[in-house]
Design an enzyme around this catalytic site. Structure first.
Site, PDB file in Angstrom:
ATOM      1  N   GLU B  93       0.713  -1.057   0.053  1.00 46.96           N
ATOM      2  CA  GLU B  93       0.015  -0.024   0.033  1.00 46.96           C
ATOM      3  C   GLU B  93       1.002   1.145  -0.010  1.00 46.96           C
ATOM      4  O   GLU B  93       0.605   2.065  -0.599  1.00 46.96           O
ATOM      5  CB  GLU B  93      -0.937  -0.009   1.102  1.00 46.96           C
ATOM      6  CG  GLU B  93      -1.831   0.967   1.135  1.00 46.96           C
ATOM      7  CD  GLU B  93      -2.198   1.396   2.456  1.00 46.96           C
ATOM      8  OE1 GLU B  93      -2.062   2.619   3.016  1.00 46.96           O
ATOM      9  OE2 GLU B  93      -2.845   0.574   3.559  1.00 46.96           O
ATOM     10  N   HIS B  94       2.081   1.277   0.767  1.00 49.21           N
ATOM     11  CA  HIS B  94       2.983   2.483   0.756  1.00 49.21           C
ATOM     12  C   HIS B  94       3.467   2.332  -0.515  1.00 49.21           C
ATOM     13  O   HIS B  94       3.758   3.529  -1.107  1.00 49.21           O
ATOM     14  CB  HIS B  94       3.928   2.330   1.947  1.00 49.21           C
ATOM     15  CG  HIS B  94       3.553   2.577   3.277  1.00 49.21           C
ATOM     16  ND1 HIS B  94       4.024   3.827   3.909  1.00 49.21           N
ATOM     17  CD2 HIS B  94       2.178   2.314   3.856  1.00 49.21           C
ATOM     18  CE1 HIS B  94       3.518   3.993   5.101  1.00 49.21           C
ATOM     19  NE2 HIS B  94       2.438   3.004   4.926  1.00 49.21           N
TER      20      HIS B  94
END
Lengths: 504, 468
Positions: B93-94
């Site tokens: 997600e990052h």
């Protein structure tokens, strides 16, 4: 931001923090091993909008406005897409009316409105609201007590009954008062155990406005709440609850004419408040630097707020100021977040906000970082602030900010709740629909020089700043001293104000 | 620009609205809701299509405001992890914001904001969801941004290392102020002995430090495939045009072999488990978690309504008993939402400073035993139905809510139409059903009890779900 319905917690409401909608995440314990960029390094190029800038905003729906003989102001908007109805009731006179030492009196009174009213005791009242899937929220604001509600359209009659009972026939039961007061004290203690972002605003206001009603903690403190008795509540209600103080907006699936008649029947006989609304004294930016260090001995990171007095809600340059704030600290790619998070990894979030009220309120930079990098993070934030205040932004940055602000505006007026809130808020501040309808035009018309001029007036000068640091005081004293004369207190102190505030 | 610090589930708990639920294997389409229901009428313009590469696209047009909410749901979360790579889903997600081929590091955010858009994302045990909110005129650009990162995400070792630091710090952040998260992590790791639901979404510290490049690349290829995603677009758009635009962008990304299914099932618990976490605090915390249901369980709505009766609002049983009458607690929350597999049904109780954990737990236990033995009243069931129905309508008031709810139904129930049937499903819940389910779920042998005991040492907290 996704719109999440706020917590029914006075504390959250006060701090305008919904637990799910907090917009920052915590700070790194260790900054990534990369050298900070040279201060004069140019900012990365800002991309130009690829689509033509849309000034198609939103238009505030035309409200049916009715003023009852006793002064109650009604604003009704039909919205039929969903079987829902929302109201936002604003009662002029919030925490600013709290007597010194009785902080939290208005908020506690507001909380009690839903703890027994009319023919229902506290439990029956909760049963009535929950029983139909209704939602009711009491927001103890600084200048107004706000009651927000949302019901299914089929329960509109019940909604009117419950709301008018709360306003006109609250019971202020002694037992409920004692319970609500004790609960509030525990909530404050528990909040001090928790995320300092929830409380730093309370400390900042208390320190920045030491002798102004804007400085009192709206929800009260562990010291003030126990002093509040039923006599105080009854006295406050008699003086401040009344028809002439009420602005009520309702939005949803109803017939406006019929609802107006229902509301007139329910609220038309309500007496005015016993006292005229006290004016809020003027505020102005403070001179010099002042530092408050709040000791939280177990803290591994420091939470800081830096700012001064800002602008009124009715400031003619408010749109331009907000646009300027977006660039400084109002979005992910803001100057502050870029410098403190993206480039240096000092924090997980850095932002700035301009809160507005009847009188000039606050403009504040907030962030947090591990204890060891506190000084570096504050220096960077100050550097960003003074450079931006001096130089303003370039054309590409202005275009980007305009697009962003315009693009994110319509979803702020998407729901019945949002519209009801906006209608009441505008009426409270004496603003008209142009505040919404002219927003896109005002954003589009902003120029670089225009924004810079406004920001030089609105943003605090580097030599005139209030600082609040919450963290491990033993490790922070030397750092704090760099920024100005330090006042120290403990987070466990029962008040939000330091025992001795420096003279201003 | 938020990376909300609370778990998705916690949010739902706080909102008193357990999430509707879930299904691992898509079923054939459910019968469409009768067009006579208000919900079906509201959703009559929704259109859906599955592209050649397996990407499901759902469009809910609505022209009230000139804006769009986009939610891209990937069926991957910590449930798909194993020791050694815990936290990888969240790490992705990052990474999805850190640059790709056409838009380099930082450009995704800068370009999106310069065009009026904002974004966020969240990771849970079951899914990773990417959210964009933007003016409708920016749709082509947003799809270009999304295609770039989904097709050619950059794997720059430098960026990976610095982001590892960020994620690691995210895990350690809020050490002094996320006592609930610290307890919850230990609870989850204790309640599940076999199933990967025992893994915290943010990952265990040693794993965060040691993912390798090849883990990342393999993981990306496996799970970030169009056939493992559902794209929902709600707002000021025309479905036919959206399908064309998505076909021309995300539709060109090749599909991948289906990911290996998660096979492990949690064996039945043979008796209560208890844990204590000691942390620096004034206020004790109590958490109690029972093995619950998956989101697509036929009893999912029954459990949801039971949860509302117990914890929603000041009139709920547990608030009334623990906060209002006995005054042993200052707050009670609960969650019942299921995932692809059976999850936990949680109760979170916050005590005042100096509060009595044993007494509070005994009261909670006796309330749950009472509901298992005697069931609930007709008025309570009616109330819960009304709350669920009103919550349903409120969620559909915004483009963002619609994108989330459609994605939820499509992902977890295998059919977006299940969303519009929700009011009908609530109607079918019976008093007998609630009582029987309460007796089944609130089995003392199937629970884990956690105490957070205030002390003078601090430890490290974590969140069940972390967002960007």
């Amino acid at each position: 931001m996704p719109t999440l319905r706020p917590l029914r917690s006075a504390l959250a409401a006060l701090l305008f923090v919904s637990a799910c909608a907090t917009t920052q995440a915590p700070a790194p314990d260790s900054a990534p091993a990369q050298p900070p960029p040279a201060p004069e390094a140019p900012a990365p190029a800002t991309p130009a909008p690829t689509a033509p800038l849309s000034t198609k905003g939103v238009t505030l729906p035309e409200a049916t406005a009715v003023t009852l003989k006793n002064g109650v102001r009604l604003l009704l908007v039909e919205k039929h897409e969903l079987p829902l109805v929302s109201f936002s009731a604003w009662l002029k006179g919030g925490a600013v009316t709290d007597p010194a030492g009785k902080e939290g009196l208005a908020a506690l009174t507001a909380e009690l409105l839903q703890k027994g009213a009319g023919s229902r005791n506290a439990q029956q009242f909760a049963d009535a609201v929950d029983g139909v899937g209704g939602e009711l929220e009491v927001v103890p604001g600084r200048e107004a007590l706000i009651l927000n509600g949302s019901f299914q359209a089929r329960d509109t009659a019940l909604m009117v009954e419950l709301l008018s009972d709360m306003l006109v026939r609250p019971r202020f039961d002694a037992k409920e008062l004692e319970k609500a007061r004790a609960l509030r004290v525990s909530e404050i203690a528990s909040a001090k155990d928790g995320d300092p972002r929830m409380l730093i605003g309370v400390y900042f206001n208390a320190f920045h406005f030491p002798s102004h009603p804007y400085g009192g903690s709206s929800v009260g403190s562990e010291a003030s709440l126990p002093t509040i008795g039923r006599g105080d509540v009854l006295g406050w209600a008699k003086a401040n609850l009344g028809a002439d103080r009420l602005i009520l907006s309702v939005v949803g699936d109803f017939d406006a004419k019929q609802l107006a008649a229902k509301l007139e029947a329910a609220l038309g006989g309500w007496a005015p408040a016993g006292q005229p609304l006290p004016a809020v004294p003027a505020t102005a930016p403070t001179k010099g630097r002042h530092v408050l260090l709040v000791d939280k001995p177990d803290a591994t990171q420091t939470y800081f707020a830096i700012g001064n007095t800002g602008i009124r809600r009715t400031d003619p340059d408010r749109v331009v100021a907000e646009l300027g704030n977006t660039v400084l600290g109002g979005r992910f790619t803001s100057l502050l977040n870029t410098e403190l998070r993206v480039k240096t990894g000092l924090t997980y979030g850095a932002r700035s906000s301009m809160q507005q009220a009847l009188q000039p309120y606050t403009v504040v930079l907030t962030s947090y970082t591990q204890t060891a990098t506190t000084g570096r993070a504050i220096d960077l934030a100050l550097d960003v602030l003074s450079r931006y205040r001096q130089d303003g932004m370039d054309d590409a940055m202005l275009a980007s900010a305009q697009a962003y602000v315009l693009g994110q505006f319509p979803p702020t007026l998407e729901t019945g709740d949002q519209l009801a809130m906006k209608l009441s808020e505008l009426a409270f501040y004496g603003l008209d629909a142009q505040d919404v309808n002219g927003f896109a035009g005002a954003v589009s018309a902003a120029t670089r020089d225009g924004v810079r001029t406004v920001l030089q007036r609105v943003l605090p000068a580097p030599e005139d700043l209030t600082f609040v640091l919450i963290g491990k005081a033993d490790a922070l004293r030397d750092v704090a001293r760099k920024y100005g004369p330090v006042t120290e207190m403990k987070i466990s102190d029962k008040r939000f104000t330091p025992p001795t505030a420096p003279a201003r | 620009m938020s990376r909300p610090p609370l778990s998705w589930f916690a949010c739902l708990a706080l909102l008193g609205a357990p999430q509707a639920g879930a299904q691992a294997v898509p079923e054939p389409s459910a019968k469409p809701a009768a067009a006579s229901t208000p919900a079906a009428k509201l959703g009559s313009d929704i259109q859906a299509r599955t592209l050649k590469n397996g990407l499901t696209v759902i469009v809910w047009p609505d022209h009230d405001i000139p804006n769009v909410a986009l939610a891209n749901w990937f069926r991957v979360g910590s449930r798909n992890e194993r020791p050694g790579i815990t936290g990888l889903s969240h790490f992705f997600e990052h990474m999805m914001f850190n640059g790709a081929k056409k838009y380099g590091p930082g450009q995704f955010d800068r370009v999106m904001e310069a065009n009026g858009g904002a974004n966020n994302a969240f990771t849970s045990e079951d899914v990773t969801v990417y959210l964009d909110w933007f003016p409708s005129s920016a749709l082509p650009l947003i799809l270009d941004l999304e295609q770039d990162r989904l097709q050619s995400l950059a794997f720059d070792p430098k960026v990976i290392e610095s982001e590892r630091g960020v994620v690691y710090s995210e895990r350690r952040s809020g050490v002094d102020n996320d006592n609930g998260g610290a307890l919850q992590e230990q609870m989850q790791a204790t309640a599940f002995v076999a199933h990967p639901y025992q893994i915290p979404v943010i990952g265990w510290p040693s794993d965060i430090e040691s993912w390798r490049m090849e883990d990342l690349q393999r993981y990306f290829k496996t799970y970030y495939a169009p056939n493992n995603a559902t794209l929902v677009i709600a707002g000021d758009v025309e479905p036919a045009r959206v399908f064309e635009q998505v076909e021309a962008t995300l539709g060109t990304i090749p599909s991948q072999p289906a990911p290996e299914p998660v096979r492990t099932q949690e064996p039945e618990q043979q008796g209560e488990r208890r844990i204590v976490v000691k942390r620096l605090a004034q206020s004790p915390l109590l958490q109690v978690a029972y093995h619950g249901l998956s989101a697509n369980d036929p009893d999912a709505e029954t459990l949801e309504l039971l949860g509302l009766i117990l914890t929603h609002g000041d009139s709920s049983r547990l608030h009334r008993k623990l906060v209002d009458e006995a005054r042993v607690a200052i707050r009670v929350r609960g969650t019942t939402a299921g995932g692809f597999d059976p999850t936990l049904t949680w109760f979170y109780v916050d005590l005042p400073p100096g509060g009595d954990l044993a007494k509070t737990e005994a009261l909670l236990t006796s309330e749950l035993a009472r509901v298992a033995k005697d069931g609930v009243t007709d008025a309570e069931l009616k109330k819960a139905r009304n709350v669920a129905l009103a919550t349903f309508w409120r969620k559909l008031e915004t483009n963002d809510g619609r994108a989330r709810e459609l994605g939820n139904a499509a992902t977890f129930r295998g059919d977006w139409k299940a969303l519009l049937d929700a009011p009908t499903r609530y109607e079918k819940v019976t008093l007998d059903g609630v009582k029987a389910l309460a007796a089944r779920i609130f089995n003392p042998d199937h629970r884990t009890v956690g105490w957070l005991v205030p002390t003078t040492d601090s430890a490290t907290p974590v969140r069940q779900e972390t967002a960007r």
